[in-house]
Enzyme design. Structure first.
Site, mmCIF file in Angstrom:
data_model
loop_
_atom_site.group_PDB
_atom_site.id
_atom_site.type_symbol
_atom_site.label_atom_id
_atom_site.label_comp_id
_atom_site.label_asym_id
_atom_site.label_seq_id
_atom_site.Cartn_x
_atom_site.Cartn_y
_atom_site.Cartn_z
ATOM 1 N N ARG A 9 0.806 -1.227 0.000
ATOM 2 C CA ARG A 9 0.000 0.000 0.000
ATOM 3 C C ARG A 9 0.834 1.268 0.000
ATOM 4 O O ARG A 9 1.846 1.349 0.704
ATOM 5 C CB ARG A 9 -0.896 0.033 1.244
ATOM 6 C CG ARG A 9 -2.251 -0.537 0.961
ATOM 7 C CD ARG A 9 -3.262 -0.402 2.043
ATOM 8 N NE ARG A 9 -3.403 0.905 2.631
ATOM 9 C CZ ARG A 9 -3.710 1.097 3.911
ATOM 10 N NH1 ARG A 9 -3.881 0.084 4.723
ATOM 11 N NH2 ARG A 9 -3.851 2.306 4.380
ATOM 12 N N GLY A 30 6.703 0.771 5.562
ATOM 13 C CA GLY A 30 7.572 -0.123 4.798
ATOM 14 C C GLY A 30 7.551 0.172 3.310
ATOM 15 O O GLY A 30 8.589 0.162 2.647
ATOM 16 N N CYS A 31 6.368 0.447 2.786
ATOM 17 C CA CYS A 31 6.235 0.723 1.347
ATOM 18 C C CYS A 31 6.895 2.050 0.989
ATOM 19 O O CYS A 31 7.489 2.191 -0.082
ATOM 20 C CB CYS A 31 4.766 0.712 0.947
ATOM 21 S SG CYS A 31 4.001 -0.902 1.215
ATOM 22 N N THR A 32 6.803 3.019 1.900
ATOM 23 C CA THR A 32 7.463 4.306 1.672
ATOM 24 C C THR A 32 8.970 4.120 1.665
ATOM 25 O O THR A 32 9.662 4.614 0.770
ATOM 26 C CB THR A 32 7.040 5.320 2.748
ATOM 27 O OG1 THR A 32 5.631 5.536 2.648
ATOM 28 C CG2 THR A 32 7.762 6.644 2.580
#
Length: 161
Positions: free
Chosen positions: A41, A46-48
């Site tokens: 997402r 973590g995705c950032t």
């Protein structure tokens, strides 16, 4: 499919829209190495981190003849806002239907706090200029991941010379 595509196999063709509403197809990147990474997402920690790490190494990937494509089930608009908010320099593709997630074996059963649910398993594919899967990373931990992919790319390129 509930496992990643094996190394040596042809990467399945797809076309998805990017954050600029432009259609991007795998075949458009023939003759380039492709880092195809799937993440859960936009705007999560973590995705950032993963997107920022790939952005920080983008020039090095490009000097190796590689393009970075991030894929999630978020909308085109979500990707656009994510890129603007976090000043990202990579291409993000929207797979709201999760068809490509399923094709690439990254939409699987997950567990969180004892609950099972279907979701995106953070995974990365390295695809060679002929369209073959040359390396995979499953259940990725974001810290240092982009650098590992870059290091693998350099080793694989050297071995193909």
């Amino acid at each position: 499919m509930d496992t990643l595509i094996p190394e040596g196999q042809e990467a399945p063709e797809f076309c998805l829209f990017d954050h600029n509403e432009k259609e991007q197809c795998l075949k458009d990147y023939r003759d380039k190495w492709i880092v195809l990474y799937f993440y859960p997402r936009d705007n999560t920690s973590g995705c950032t981190r993963e997107a920022q790490d790939f952005t920080a190494l983008k020039e090095e990937f490009e000097s190796e003849g590689a393009v970075i494509l991030g894929v999630s089930k978020d909308s085109v608009e979500s990707h656009r806002k994510f890129i603007e908010k976090k000043d990202l320099g990579i291409t993000l593709l929207s797979d709201e239907s999760i068809d490509i997630h399923q094709l690439y074996g990254v939409w699987r059963m997950k567990m969180n706090y004892g609950k099972e649910y279907m979701g995106t398993v953070r995974s990365t594919y390295l695809i060679d200029p002929e369209g073959k899967v040359t390396a995979t990373w499953d259940k990725v931990r974001t810290k240092g991941h982009a650098q590992k992919v870059l290091d693998s790319l350099k080793v694989l390129k050297a071995s193909k010379r």
